[in-house]
Design an enzyme around this catalytic site. Structure first.
Site, mmCIF file in Angstrom:
data_model
loop_
_atom_site.group_PDB
_atom_site.id
_atom_site.type_symbol
_atom_site.label_atom_id
_atom_site.label_comp_id
_atom_site.label_asym_id
_atom_site.label_seq_id
_atom_site.Cartn_x
_atom_site.Cartn_y
_atom_site.Cartn_z
ATOM 1 N N GLU A 204 0.883 -1.172 0.000
ATOM 2 C CA GLU A 204 0.000 0.000 0.000
ATOM 3 C C GLU A 204 0.911 1.209 0.000
ATOM 4 O O GLU A 204 1.540 1.513 1.020
ATOM 5 C CB GLU A 204 -0.907 -0.002 1.250
ATOM 6 C CG GLU A 204 -1.892 -1.153 1.300
ATOM 7 C CD GLU A 204 -3.020 -1.028 0.282
ATOM 8 O OE1 GLU A 204 -3.132 0.029 -0.370
ATOM 9 O OE2 GLU A 204 -3.777 -2.001 0.123
ATOM 10 N N CYS B 53 -2.448 9.248 3.113
ATOM 11 C CA CYS B 53 -2.151 8.689 1.790
ATOM 12 C C CYS B 53 -3.255 9.048 0.801
ATOM 13 O O CYS B 53 -2.992 9.345 -0.358
ATOM 14 C CB CYS B 53 -1.961 7.184 1.880
ATOM 15 S SG CYS B 53 -3.302 6.328 2.694
HETATM 16 P P1 NAD Z 1 8.601 4.751 4.366
HETATM 17 O O1 NAD Z 1 8.462 3.992 3.092
HETATM 18 O O2 NAD Z 1 9.768 5.633 4.528
HETATM 19 O O3 NAD Z 1 8.626 3.751 5.616
HETATM 20 C C1 NAD Z 1 7.614 2.821 5.846
HETATM 21 C C2 NAD Z 1 8.163 1.681 6.680
HETATM 22 O O4 NAD Z 1 9.132 0.956 5.935
HETATM 23 C C3 NAD Z 1 8.863 2.101 7.965
HETATM 24 O O5 NAD Z 1 8.494 1.207 8.992
HETATM 25 C C4 NAD Z 1 10.334 1.945 7.615
HETATM 26 O O6 NAD Z 1 11.154 1.706 8.742
HETATM 27 C C5 NAD Z 1 10.297 0.735 6.712
HETATM 28 N N1 NAD Z 1 11.441 0.588 5.807
HETATM 29 C C6 NAD Z 1 12.312 1.543 5.407
HETATM 30 N N2 NAD Z 1 13.203 1.016 4.527
HETATM 31 C C7 NAD Z 1 12.870 -0.280 4.365
HETATM 32 C C8 NAD Z 1 13.375 -1.337 3.567
HETATM 33 N N3 NAD Z 1 14.427 -1.166 2.746
HETATM 34 N N4 NAD Z 1 12.776 -2.550 3.633
HETATM 35 C C9 NAD Z 1 11.700 -2.733 4.425
HETATM 36 N N5 NAD Z 1 11.170 -1.768 5.207
HETATM 37 C C10 NAD Z 1 11.750 -0.554 5.179
HETATM 38 O O7 NAD Z 1 7.212 5.510 4.515
HETATM 39 P P2 NAD Z 1 6.852 6.642 5.578
HETATM 40 O O8 NAD Z 1 7.593 7.864 5.152
HETATM 41 O O9 NAD Z 1 7.012 6.086 6.941
HETATM 42 O O10 NAD Z 1 5.269 6.826 5.340
HETATM 43 C C11 NAD Z 1 4.710 7.708 4.451
HETATM 44 C C12 NAD Z 1 4.327 7.003 3.172
HETATM 45 O O11 NAD Z 1 3.369 5.964 3.433
HETATM 46 C C13 NAD Z 1 3.641 7.922 2.185
HETATM 47 O O12 NAD Z 1 4.140 7.673 0.894
HETATM 48 C C14 NAD Z 1 2.169 7.500 2.278
HETATM 49 O O13 NAD Z 1 1.394 7.805 1.147
HETATM 50 C C15 NAD Z 1 2.301 6.042 2.485
HETATM 51 N N6 NAD Z 1 1.039 5.474 3.011
HETATM 52 C C16 NAD Z 1 0.249 4.721 2.172
HETATM 53 C C17 NAD Z 1 -0.975 4.220 2.640
HETATM 54 C C18 NAD Z 1 -1.865 3.387 1.765
HETATM 55 O O14 NAD Z 1 -2.819 2.790 2.277
HETATM 56 N N7 NAD Z 1 -1.630 3.298 0.465
HETATM 57 C C19 NAD Z 1 -1.353 4.484 3.956
HETATM 58 C C20 NAD Z 1 -0.534 5.255 4.769
HETATM 59 C C21 NAD Z 1 0.672 5.740 4.276
#
Ligand code: NAD
Length: 467
Positions: free
Chosen positions: A240, A274
């Site tokens: 997502e 999001c």
């Molecule tokens: P992010 O991608 O930076 O981090 C998300 C998670 O991934 C964190 O727990 C992080 O520690 C982990 N992570 C980081 N690098 C990783 C890797 N290489 N492998 C596995 N995990 C890793 O996202 P964010 O900045 O925390 O959140 C904001 C983003 O989330 C925005 O783009 C938003 O649109 C999206 N979002 C989407 C939805 C949806 O339902 N589509 C809902 C909420 C947020």
């Protein structure tokens, strides 16, 4: 309640500590336990072990466990909401809403049943599709809705008979760790585990051969890494990802009636949703009035600490996000026309003044990228077909909305938006029984509804000759 990781049924100290910053003050206010590789390996081993038994637990007992977790969260709803505001920044009412939503998500999924599906039945044969759990699921969540996003993974995965390791974002680990202390009382060892990290354990968990599925919510950039990391093991995954949702305001829209909804759609959770409105395309005859109405709301917004009564918008969540949105705001000033701007308190908190800007070039980052802040670009259009094309001209394809007086016409326009979800004359209506997910580069797979449970299963066809 947030001092321990949950590994193999035990609340344990982290191998290290991670400072957690309160977005409203910009100051460290807590130390969170942080797992190392050894603890991550222990959790994976325990989750894999526990998966065998949990899959055999009757459905009613799994349902009862989810209900018990919902009851426990309900009993601690206020401390959870306060902590959520302190670590995430959102208004206390928004946090209360997220905690209530998380409880409701647990209860909704607890009530679902995965029934076998008869595909063929005659006197000669019976062909049935059954579903069985995958095993150990790693739930990786972002910082904008730490609890709710986790619950949309945890509840269906557990109901389907999987075990789960929850990995919160490093800037918002505390409410997830608190949930771990509640889960420790309810689930058998290894069924639910919580690993706080410093942003370093994701790749290990994604690539681990004993992890069966990755359920990831986060940015597109990280989503690509998750996809690559899961490829070797041919793992199941749900992604997502981010969005750049357009709101299309048609030439028969009632600006006075919709401006408040559009403002809320763009600025809830300080714009870090999001499915929030990231760009507005308004018919030329409505654009000026709409921009003025939004500017008025921006000026009236009270940006402040989410715990302070009277605040109507909290800070953004972390320093990197703060810098990014301030940068986009400066670009908006340089490339567009600022119609109205609220004010933001001085100090070290990550506050942003809500800002309405007119007619940016489509190439500006505020239009072409996911902004995740309370900036509201209003782009006037003369030709609806062109506006629809602009709305679709993004590899983000999560959601969108259409606003118009003639609902039938608005529905036709909605059916031309190539996104996973389109609202008509509303925003943020997300009932749990309606599946949710992005199109194109905004994601793969679904949350919510029975589809959201099926996501955590493998199908098995049983094909029998009846003789
Ligand atoms: P992010 O991608 O930076 O981090 C998300 C998670 O991934 C964190 O727990 C992080 O520690 C982990 N992570 C980081 N690098 C990783 C890797 N290489 N492998 C596995 N995990 C890793 O996202 P964010 O900045 O925390 O959140 C904001 C983003 O989330 C925005 O783009 C938003 O649109 C999206 N979002 C989407 C939805 C949806 O339902 N589509 C809902 C909420 C947020």
């Amino acid at each position: 309640m947030h001092d321990h990781l949950l590994i193999d049924g035990r609340l344990v100290a982290g191998a290290g500590l991670l400072p957690v910053i309160e977005p409203a003050s910009g100051q460290v206010f807590a130390q969170a336990p942080r797992a190392d590789v050894v603890q991550a390996e222990q959790a994976v081993a325990a989750g894999k072990r526990a998966a065998r038994d949990w899959a055999l637990v009757p459905q009613d007992r799994r349902t009862a466990a989810l209900e018990a977790l919902a009851d426990a969260l309900q009993a601690h709803a206020e401390p959870f909401a306060h902590m959520l505001t302190r670590e995430q920044g959102k208004l206390l009412d928004e946090s209360r809403g997220e905690v209530e939503g998380s409880i409701a998500a647990l209860r909704y999924h607890a009530g679902l049943r995965l029934e076998p599906r008869i595909l063929k039945q005659s006197t000669a044969e019976l062909v049935v599709e059954q579903r069985f759990p995958l095993g150990l699921v790693v739930a990786i969540v972002p910082w904008n809705y730490p609890l709710l996003m986790l619950m949309l993974k945890l509840a269906p995965a557990l109901l389907a008979g999987n075990t789960v390791i929850a990995k919160p974002a490093p800037t918002t680990p505390l409410t997830t760790l608190m949930l771990g202390t509640l889960a420790a009382e309810i689930f058998p060892a290894g069924v639910v585990q919580v690993l706080g990290d410093g942003g370093d354990l994701g790749p290990l968990l994604v690539a681990h051969p004993d992890v069966a599925q990755i359920s990831f919510t986060g940015s597109q950039v990280t989503g690509r890494k998750v996809l690559a990391g899961a490829a070797d093991g041919l793992k199941r995954f749900t992604l997502e990802l981010g969005g750049n949702d357009a709101a299309l305001v048609l030439d028969d829209a009632d600006v006075g009636a919709i401006a408040a909804d559009l403002f809320a759609g763009a600025t809830a959770n300080a714009g870090q949703v999001c499915l929030g409105i990231k760009r507005i395309y308004a018919a030329r005859n409505k654009a000026e009035d709409l921009a003025e109405a939004l500017a008025d709301l921006a000026r009236k917004a009270v940006v402040g600490d989410g715990l302070t009564p009277g605040s109507t918008m909290g800070p953004v969540q972390n320093a990197a996000q703060h810098r990014k949105v301030l940068d986009l705001a400066a670009e908006a000033k340089a490339l567009g026309r600022i119609v109205g701007q609220g004010s933001a308190p001085a100090g070290d908190g990550y506050f942003i003044a809500p800002t309405v800007v007119r007619d940016m070039p489509e190439s500006a980052r505020l239009i072409s990228q996911e902004q995740f802040g309370p900036l509201i670009p209003v782009q006037a259009y003369d030709d609806l077909d062109h506006a629809i094309a602009l709305a679709n001209a993004s590899d983000y394809a999560l959601g969108g909305s259409v606003w118009g007086g003639d609902v039938q016409r608005a529905m036709v326009v909605a059916s031309r938006l190539e996104t996973g979800l389109v609202w008509v004359n509303r925003v943020f209506d997300l009932p749990f029984d309606v599946p949710l997910g992005g199109a194109r580069a905004s994601g793969m797979g679904r949350h919510q509804g029975i589809e959201g449970v099926e996501e955590f299963t493998q199908t098995r066809i049983v094909n029998a000759a009846l003789r």
